[in-house]
Design an enzyme around this catalytic site. Structure first.
Site, PDB file in Angstrom:
ATOM      1  N   ASP A 123       5.142  -1.105 -10.613  1.00 50.69           N
ATOM      2  CA  ASP A 123       3.963  -1.737 -10.004  1.00 50.69           C
ATOM      3  C   ASP A 123       4.060  -3.248 -10.175  1.00 50.69           C
ATOM      4  OD1 ASP A 123       2.779   0.702  -9.408  1.00 50.69           O
ATOM      5  OD2 ASP A 123       1.359   0.653 -11.070  1.00 50.69           O
ATOM      6  N   ARG A 173       7.328  -1.144  -2.090  1.00 50.11           N
ATOM      7  CA  ARG A 173       5.945  -0.809  -1.716  1.00 50.11           C
ATOM      8  C   ARG A 173       5.288  -2.116  -1.290  1.00 50.11           C
ATOM      9  NH1 ARG A 173       2.541   0.655  -6.614  1.00 50.11           N
ATOM     10  NH2 ARG A 173       3.357   2.767  -6.376  1.00 50.11           N
TER      11      ARG A 173
END
Ligand SMILES: Cc1cc2nc3c(=O)[nH]c(=O)nc-3n(C[C@H](O)[C@H](O)[C@H](O)COP(=O)(O)OP(=O)(O)OC[C@H]3O[C@@H](n4cnc5c(N)ncnc54)[C@H](O)[C@@H]3O)c2cc1C
Length: 298
Positions: A123, A173
């Site tokens: 992340d 992402r």
């Protein structure tokens, strides 16, 4: 307006109220809870990425505990034959304590993921972590291809970061970005963030990087769907990604149109910081908090 006022006063809202209104975003406090939720999501056609809640730890012992838990998650995914991978934050593994210590923890998780033929997504946290996160990703990518990273469309540097990542076929992402960042480095206007998202999406596809299209915004989803259809993109090149508890109906319609979609499924005891971030993004937050305050059903 009411949402803005409640947002500013969220730190003073009792924790049990925050817990009550944010329960939709969290799979539960234990690994077992998250496995059950993942099974249901898989059964309804969604892929899953499991996230252990908690960030910005301050001791090596906590980082090792998190590493061990992530390894348990990988084993559990394999034993339960789930279609799920991992999402983790580097500050959970000690990034702010010591870079090398963090690399060691991450490498251990990625090695196990390799054994299970699984994948680990790093992340992206606030801008104080961006350089080191991209650096660690690139370092690890030299030896392991089952690792991916996140690019935030609100950061002005992102177009250049994508260019650098394109040297390897990165797995990216793409999200808008959730942290409050200064305007010297980040677009503040929602429309500017959207425009940059659209631009970056095309760049990532053009670079032949795999893309996780992480958004619940109809405008961006439609733009991506349009691009996928005109350029005849294959499902091996992308997936949509959404957060647990957000826009479940939209999720179903994307899946039923034949697109892969992964649900970010967080669990754990440290649910507070994540819940606050999610609540601030909920256009109906004020309504839910008011309801919970007055003891009405959610
Ligand atoms: C899978 C995934 C992974 C992510 N990983 C990261 C990361 O690593 N780093 C990072 O900085 N950010 C991450 N994010 C968060 C992201 O940056 C955005 O903050 C978040 O997705 C909201 O942006 P949006 O594109 O959905 O648009 P928004 O404009 O915020 O939302 C569009 C619409 O979706 C609905 N919606 C959105 N959020 C909520 C909510 N909480 N509750 C109820 N309805 C809601 C509303 O109807 C809203 O109008 C991730 C998001 C997703 C989906």
């Amino acid at each position: 307006m009411l949402n803005q006022i409640i947002s500013a006063t969220l730190p003073f809202v009792p924790k049990y109220i925050v817990g009550k209104v944010s329960s939709r975003y969290i799979a539960g406090t234990s690994l077992d809870d998250s496995i059950k939720v993942s099974q249901n999501l898989n059964n309804s056609g969604s892929l899953v990425t499991l996230d252990l809640l908690g960030e910005d730890i301050t001791s090596e012992a906590e980082a090792i505990e998190n590493k061990n838990e992530y390894e348990k998650v990988l084993t559990s995914i394999a034993h339960n034959r789930l279609n799920a991978n991992l999402s983790l934050k580097l500050t959970q593994l000690g990034l702010k304590i010591n870079y090398k210590f963090c690399v060691k923890n991450l490498t251990s998780i990625i090695k196990l993921a390799t054994r299970y033929n699984n994948f680990v997504r790093i992340d992206m946290e606030d801008h104080t972590c961006t350089d080191e996160t991209l650096e660690m990703y690139s370092e690890l990518y030299k030896n392991y291809k089952n690792v991916g990273v996140v690019i935030q469309a609100y950061l002005k540097r992102s177009e250049n970061d994508i260019k650098l990542l394109s040297k390897n076929k990165a797995n990216i992402r793409l999200c808008k970005g959730i942290y409050k960042e200064p305007d010297s480095i980040a677009f503040q206007d929602a429309e500017e963030v959207r425009e940059n998202y659209k631009l970056l999406l095309k760049k990532i596809f053009e670079n032949k990087s795999y893309i996780g299209i992480a958004t619940h915004d109809d405008n961006l989803i439609n733009d991506a769907l349009n691009y996928i259809s005109t350029k005849k993109k294959n499902i091996s090149e992308y997936e949509f990604q959404m957060l647990l508890g957000v826009r479940a109906e939209k999720r179903k319609s994307i899946i039923s149109d034949g697109h892969p979609l992964r649900v970010y499924t967080p669990y754990g005891k440290d649910w507070y910081a994540y819940s606050i971030r999610r609540l601030k993004e909920n256009p109906q937050m004020a309504f839910y908090i008011a309801k919970a305050f007055f003891g009405l059903e959610k």
